[in-house]
Design a protein around this motif. Sequence first.
Motif, mmCIF file in Angstrom:
data_model
loop_
_atom_site.group_PDB
_atom_site.id
_atom_site.type_symbol
_atom_site.label_atom_id
_atom_site.label_comp_id
_atom_site.label_asym_id
_atom_site.label_seq_id
_atom_site.Cartn_x
_atom_site.Cartn_y
_atom_site.Cartn_z
ATOM 1 N N MET A 1 27.512 42.457 27.575
ATOM 2 C CA MET A 1 28.898 42.727 27.965
ATOM 3 C C MET A 1 29.410 43.950 27.205
ATOM 4 O O MET A 1 29.279 44.015 25.977
ATOM 5 C CB MET A 1 29.785 41.512 27.625
ATOM 6 C CG MET A 1 31.268 41.750 27.901
ATOM 7 S SD MET A 1 32.298 40.362 27.342
ATOM 8 C CE MET A 1 31.672 39.047 28.391
ATOM 9 N N PRO A 2 29.978 44.945 27.881
ATOM 10 C CA PRO A 2 30.502 46.125 27.204
ATOM 11 C C PRO A 2 31.634 45.730 26.255
ATOM 12 O O PRO A 2 32.460 44.868 26.573
ATOM 13 C CB PRO A 2 31.011 47.000 28.355
ATOM 14 C CG PRO A 2 30.321 46.489 29.571
ATOM 15 C CD PRO A 2 30.097 45.038 29.341
ATOM 16 N N ALA A 3 31.650 46.377 25.105
ATOM 17 C CA ALA A 3 32.683 46.071 24.119
ATOM 18 C C ALA A 3 34.001 46.725 24.513
ATOM 19 O O ALA A 3 34.032 47.794 25.119
ATOM 20 C CB ALA A 3 32.244 46.535 22.741
ATOM 21 N N ASP A 4 35.080 46.057 24.146
ATOM 22 C CA ASP A 4 36.420 46.567 24.426
ATOM 23 C C ASP A 4 37.037 47.201 23.193
ATOM 24 O O ASP A 4 37.952 48.012 23.294
ATOM 25 C CB ASP A 4 37.291 45.405 24.910
ATOM 26 C CG ASP A 4 38.565 45.863 25.580
ATOM 27 O OD1 ASP A 4 38.569 46.970 26.130
ATOM 28 O OD2 ASP A 4 39.552 45.123 25.548
ATOM 29 N N LEU A 5 36.535 46.804 22.023
ATOM 30 C CA LEU A 5 37.106 47.228 20.750
ATOM 31 C C LEU A 5 36.002 47.638 19.794
ATOM 32 O O LEU A 5 34.965 46.986 19.717
ATOM 33 C CB LEU A 5 37.921 46.076 20.131
ATOM 34 C CG LEU A 5 38.352 46.229 18.675
ATOM 35 C CD1 LEU A 5 39.391 47.332 18.527
ATOM 36 C CD2 LEU A 5 38.884 44.899 18.137
ATOM 37 N N ALA A 6 36.241 48.711 19.044
ATOM 38 C CA ALA A 6 35.369 49.100 17.937
ATOM 39 C C ALA A 6 36.183 49.066 16.653
ATOM 40 O O ALA A 6 37.256 49.680 16.583
ATOM 41 C CB ALA A 6 34.786 50.489 18.158
ATOM 42 N N VAL A 7 35.693 48.341 15.660
ATOM 43 C CA VAL A 7 36.313 48.323 14.341
ATOM 44 C C VAL A 7 35.404 49.117 13.422
ATOM 45 O O VAL A 7 34.249 48.741 13.184
ATOM 46 C CB VAL A 7 36.502 46.887 13.827
ATOM 47 C CG1 VAL A 7 37.071 46.896 12.409
ATOM 48 C CG2 VAL A 7 37.419 46.099 14.757
ATOM 49 N N ILE A 8 35.913 50.229 12.912
ATOM 50 C CA ILE A 8 35.110 51.129 12.088
ATOM 51 C C ILE A 8 35.537 50.938 10.642
ATOM 52 O O ILE A 8 36.628 51.337 10.234
ATOM 53 C CB ILE A 8 35.294 52.594 12.531
ATOM 54 C CG1 ILE A 8 35.070 52.710 14.048
ATOM 55 C CG2 ILE A 8 34.325 53.499 11.792
ATOM 56 C CD1 ILE A 8 35.352 54.091 14.597
ATOM 57 N N GLY A 9 34.662 50.326 9.885
ATOM 58 C CA GLY A 9 34.972 49.910 8.530
ATOM 59 C C GLY A 9 35.023 48.398 8.482
ATOM 60 O O GLY A 9 35.930 47.790 9.063
ATOM 61 N N LEU A 10 34.041 47.766 7.824
ATOM 62 C CA LEU A 10 33.927 46.302 7.852
ATOM 63 C C LEU A 10 34.135 45.698 6.470
ATOM 64 O O LEU A 10 33.418 44.788 6.056
ATOM 65 C CB LEU A 10 32.568 45.900 8.421
ATOM 66 C CG LEU A 10 32.337 46.297 9.876
ATOM 67 C CD1 LEU A 10 30.953 45.856 10.333
ATOM 68 C CD2 LEU A 10 33.417 45.709 10.782
ATOM 69 N N GLY A 11 35.130 46.214 5.775
ATOM 70 C CA GLY A 11 35.481 45.682 4.472
ATOM 71 C C GLY A 11 36.657 44.734 4.562
ATOM 72 O O GLY A 11 36.812 43.991 5.535
ATOM 73 N N PRO A 12 37.534 44.754 3.567
ATOM 74 C CA PRO A 12 38.634 43.780 3.507
ATOM 75 C C PRO A 12 39.680 43.954 4.604
ATOM 76 O O PRO A 12 40.446 43.034 4.877
ATOM 77 C CB PRO A 12 39.255 44.043 2.130
ATOM 78 C CG PRO A 12 38.871 45.454 1.812
ATOM 79 C CD PRO A 12 37.521 45.646 2.401
ATOM 80 N N TYR A 13 39.732 45.127 5.242
ATOM 81 C CA TYR A 13 40.681 45.330 6.333
ATOM 82 C C TYR A 13 39.999 45.125 7.688
ATOM 83 O O TYR A 13 40.566 44.505 8.586
ATOM 84 C CB TYR A 13 41.271 46.748 6.268
ATOM 85 C CG TYR A 13 41.789 47.126 4.900
ATOM 86 C CD1 TYR A 13 42.858 46.443 4.342
ATOM 87 C CD2 TYR A 13 41.198 48.149 4.162
ATOM 88 C CE1 TYR A 13 43.322 46.765 3.080
ATOM 89 C CE2 TYR A 13 41.663 48.477 2.901
ATOM 90 C CZ TYR A 13 42.723 47.794 2.361
ATOM 91 O OH TYR A 13 43.176 48.113 1.114
ATOM 92 N N GLY A 14 38.793 45.648 7.841
ATOM 93 C CA GLY A 14 38.141 45.635 9.143
ATOM 94 C C GLY A 14 37.587 44.301 9.576
ATOM 95 O O GLY A 14 37.764 43.888 10.734
#
Length: 405
Positions: free
Chosen positions: A1-14
């Motif tokens: 399934m194509p993604a709708d959202l990209a979260v760039i940065g997977l630390g305490p905020y992402g």
Amino acid sequence: MPADLAVIGLGPYGLPLAQAAVAAGIPTLGYRTGPEADPLTPAEVRRMLATGFRTPTGPAGPAELGRVRTAVICAPTPPGADGGLDLTQVEAAARTLAAHMRPHTTVILESPVRPGTTEDFLRPLLEQGSGLRAGRDFHLAYSPSRVDPGNRDFTPANTPKVIGGLTPACTESAAAFYSRLTDKVVRARGPREAETVQLLETNFRHVNIALVNEMAVLCDDLGVDLWDVLRCAETKPFGFHAFRPGPGVGGHSVAQDLTGRAPHSLRMVELAQQVNAQMPRYVVQRAAALLNEHGKSARGARILLLGVTYKADLADQQATPAEEIATRLMSMGAAVSYHDPHIPSWNVADRPVPRADSLYEAAADADLTILLQQHRTYDLQGLSVKAQLLLDTRGATPTGAAHRL
């Protein structure tokens, strides 16, 4: 399934944002921007992966950024060498995104930044790298991250999101995305106002912690029970908000005084930073004084530190005051050990600190036990009975059970 959202940065905020998006049924991609503290448990991450969260790797991974409708940059912005915020990972995220971004993408910055960063720093990077124009070809906005790691009462779903877009259309596009995650969206006049919301919220915390830290020192000098003062003061239904003192201020949100970056620096914030930075030293002074009162010297004393993370019930050690406290105690000749259910090993100044396997035996053996972080698993009543001498920097022990900050 194509993604709708990209979260760039997977630390305490992402990661918390990605977790909320996946829980809302939004197909989500996650990209790391560098070394980042992980605020979620391995079990939580596994549940995300099982419900559609993906972290593409390899050369072809970033190409998927060209297929998402929304990209949120959550890269960390730690303190830089010049005292400002280091935007290195934000820049890397922007360049990676710009190389693959397509028209009509909504780009939102959530990293803590100085006012003006979205327009003056991020916008040029995105426009130059993509050949697109913000406000015309793609939407650009800022939204301060309001994640409180470990807080079970306030989640992304019930925490209002502030949004400031480059244009009214940018604001509405970002609002449409966040309305899928939260019950309330608050529109700021623009990105600078939204960035300054983050600045105010962070500085509010640091200034008020500095005030109660100063009160802790004053009350100790006066022989006043600060914790009883706070208990009484917080019954006032208006004009007062209770903060608690502690051994220092850790975490990822850095207070900003804007010194040299604005016509007027925030002098109160600068002073608050100085006050909070002195707390680890004050804790060590209190520890040495307690030992002295009981006929012992810090040199050669066995000191057990309880809880070395920056926040209770988390494994995150970002800017934890425990490191400076341990360093100062060791420089005085103390034999330092630690216990923390979330930290299996700990190095300070490139030296391993011995970890206590049996908490109660270690407390009974130590000349002084210092509670630095109030993890939920600690039985403080039991510890106060077992420990020879207990210094509680969090005011968490029962009245009279320990020496409190």
